[in-house]
Motif scaffolding. Structure first.
Motif, PDB file in Angstrom:
ATOM      1  N   LYS A  29       0.854  -1.181   0.000  1.00  0.00           N
ATOM      2  CA  LYS A  29       0.000   0.000   0.000  1.00  0.00           C
ATOM      3  C   LYS A  29       0.892   1.233   0.000  1.00  0.00           C
ATOM      4  O   LYS A  29       1.725   1.412   0.890  1.00  0.00           O
ATOM      5  N   VAL A  30       0.720   2.074  -0.992  1.00  0.00           N
ATOM      6  CA  VAL A  30       1.614   3.221  -1.150  1.00  0.00           C
ATOM      7  C   VAL A  30       0.824   4.520  -1.144  1.00  0.00           C
ATOM      8  O   VAL A  30      -0.380   4.543  -1.434  1.00  0.00           O
ATOM      9  N   ASP A  31       1.513   5.572  -0.811  1.00  0.00           N
ATOM     10  CA  ASP A  31       0.940   6.918  -0.851  1.00  0.00           C
ATOM     11  C   ASP A  31       1.471   7.601  -2.104  1.00  0.00           C
ATOM     12  O   ASP A  31       2.604   8.080  -2.137  1.00  0.00           O
ATOM     13  N   LYS A  32       0.668   7.654  -3.147  1.00  0.00           N
ATOM     14  CA  LYS A  32       1.100   8.213  -4.423  1.00  0.00           C
ATOM     15  C   LYS A  32       1.304   9.719  -4.377  1.00  0.00           C
ATOM     16  O   LYS A  32       1.902  10.296  -5.286  1.00  0.00           O
ATOM     17  N   GLU A  33       0.818  10.337  -3.317  1.00  0.00           N
ATOM     18  CA  GLU A  33       0.957  11.786  -3.205  1.00  0.00           C
ATOM     19  C   GLU A  33       2.346  12.182  -2.709  1.00  0.00           C
ATOM     20  O   GLU A  33       2.744  13.340  -2.814  1.00  0.00           O
ATOM     21  N   LEU A  36       8.671   8.635  -3.378  1.00  0.00           N
ATOM     22  CA  LEU A  36       9.260   7.462  -2.743  1.00  0.00           C
ATOM     23  C   LEU A  36      10.689   7.766  -2.321  1.00  0.00           C
ATOM     24  O   LEU A  36      11.530   8.120  -3.145  1.00  0.00           O
ATOM     25  N   GLU A 176       6.458   1.775 -10.319  1.00  0.00           N
ATOM     26  CA  GLU A 176       5.302   2.225 -11.101  1.00  0.00           C
ATOM     27  C   GLU A 176       4.107   2.564 -10.220  1.00  0.00           C
ATOM     28  O   GLU A 176       3.247   3.359 -10.611  1.00  0.00           O
ATOM     29  N   LEU A 177       4.050   1.970  -9.040  1.00  0.00           N
ATOM     30  CA  LEU A 177       2.955   2.287  -8.130  1.00  0.00           C
ATOM     31  C   LEU A 177       3.003   3.755  -7.721  1.00  0.00           C
ATOM     32  O   LEU A 177       1.997   4.346  -7.347  1.00  0.00           O
ATOM     33  N   PHE A 178       4.200   4.349  -7.803  1.00  0.00           N
ATOM     34  CA  PHE A 178       4.378   5.755  -7.466  1.00  0.00           C
ATOM     35  C   PHE A 178       4.414   6.618  -8.721  1.00  0.00           C
ATOM     36  O   PHE A 178       3.801   7.661  -8.785  1.00  0.00           O
ATOM     37  N   LYS A 179       5.133   6.159  -9.740  1.00  0.00           N
ATOM     38  CA  LYS A 179       5.361   6.974 -10.936  1.00  0.00           C
ATOM     39  C   LYS A 179       4.239   6.851 -11.958  1.00  0.00           C
ATOM     40  O   LYS A 179       4.062   7.727 -12.788  1.00  0.00           O
ATOM     41  N   ASN A 180       3.519   5.734 -11.935  1.00  0.00           N
ATOM     42  CA  ASN A 180       2.494   5.435 -12.942  1.00  0.00           C
ATOM     43  C   ASN A 180       3.045   5.427 -14.353  1.00  0.00           C
ATOM     44  O   ASN A 180       2.364   5.784 -15.307  1.00  0.00           O
TER      45      ASN A 180
END
Length: 349
Positions: A29-33, A36, A176-180
């Protein structure tokens, strides 16, 4: 199967049943806002084999590419990792499991406690099928954890992903979960990062062995463990093909294993050393190395020098063949050795 192998197989089976479900299918579970931050990373590869440790050098280079100031701890087994990562300043602590844990239970427990003392930004289990790797990943304190099977692909795709590539693939999917977005840079190659001084010494050691320093050198590593090893008869037949073809134009040498065994019966000048980095330096000085499937085959790739790997079993070929551009692999058992000579010709063009 020997009694010792039977016991080890039973132990591995029990461990896999006990740890098989740890971390299954759970995406972190990551915080994309938030960006990283990877300042401290733990890589788990509790294995002592030379080849398996060398195969994590691309992952370490990939993490360093993301943050050049990162501090990386390694959870491994045996004594080879400090030698391989001697020139990786980002590798901070190497936490070594004893080779024989049941004979060193107190030391074994102390080592496990070491990974519990620090807080990490990310823990990566390199081999998703490793029971110890899954357990150590679960045991460590970290904001994020990658067990290795969070980004499953179909089995046909996975078979064709090299073991040096797979952890990098998983790490990139995590990013990619952060950068998309998907990274498109080349995956780093195996690299032991020899210094200029080490490379120069490799040339000097090779020159002491050969007769004509104006010629390029072809090296042969003829030994491997267990069923991967080709016998003396096989190597004699191959020698009778390559020696008359190449001996006038090239220096030919054999690099011996730590067991000091020559499957060519010392027909060629032999180089022997127990120093992994010295061996790599000599390999780097050669035009290419032909090696049976072994840790020394991967060491040649990490030197780096062009490498031809010899495999008997196709099921392991795609995952463990010599990794890197310019390398080659030959699936060969008792067939006509001419196909191997053809591969040598291709690398010499």
């Amino acid at each position: 199967m020997s009694f010792k192998k039977s016991v080890n197989h039973f132990r591995r089976t029990i461990m896999r049943r006990l740890t098989g479900g740890i971390g299954d299918g759970n995406l972190p579970k990551v915080d994309k806002e938030k960006p990283l931050e990877l300042n401290r990373v733990l890589i788990n590869r509790p294995n002592q084999r030379l080849g398996n440790i060398l195969l994590i050098t691309p992952l370490i280079q990939e993490i360093i590419r993301y943050n050049p100031d990162v501090k990386i701890d390694l959870f491994v087994k045996g004594k080879v990792a400090p030698i391989i990562f001697e020139n990786y300043p980002q590798v901070d602590q190497i936490i070594e499991l004893p080779k024989k844990p049941f004979k060193e239970l107190i030391q074994y427990a102390k080592v496990w406690l070491k990974i519990k003392k620090k807080n990490y930004d990310l823990v990566i289990n390199v081999d998703k099928n490793s029971s110890s790797g899954r357990l150590s990943t679960s045991f460590a304190n970290s904001k994020y954890k990658i067990f290795g099977n969070e980004f499953e692909m179909n089995s046909n795709q996975e078979i064709h992903i090299h073991q040096a590539q797979y952890p990098v693939y998983v790490f990139r999917k995590f990013l990619e979960l952060f950068k998309n977005k998907e990274g498109n840079l080349d995956i780093p190659t195996l690299n032991i990062q020899l210094t200029e001084q080490e490379s120069t010494k490799g040339i000097e050691m090779l020159n002491e062995l050969i007769q004509d320093t104006s010629k390029k050198t072809l090296a042969f590593f003829t030994y491997a463990t267990g069923a991967k090893c080709y016998d003396e008869e096989w190597w004699t037949e191959f020698y009778n093909l390559f020696y008359p073809k190449y001996s006038q134009e090239y220096n030919l040498i054999e690099i011996l294993p730590v067991e000091n065994i020559s499957m060519l019966n010392h027909r060629l000048p032999t180089y022997y050393s127990k120093d992994v980095r010295e061996i790599a330096a000599v390999m780097k000085s050669c035009e290419f190395v032909i090696a049976a499937d072994s840790g020394m085959m991967h060491l040649s790739c990490a030197a780096p020098t062009k490498t031809i790997g010899l495999f008997k079993d196709q099921s392991f070929l795609e995952r463990y063949k010599p990794y890197g551009i310019g390398n080659a692999v030959v699936l060969i058992n008792n067939e006509h050795k001419g196909i191997l000579v053809e591969e040598m010709d291709k690398l010499l063009v």
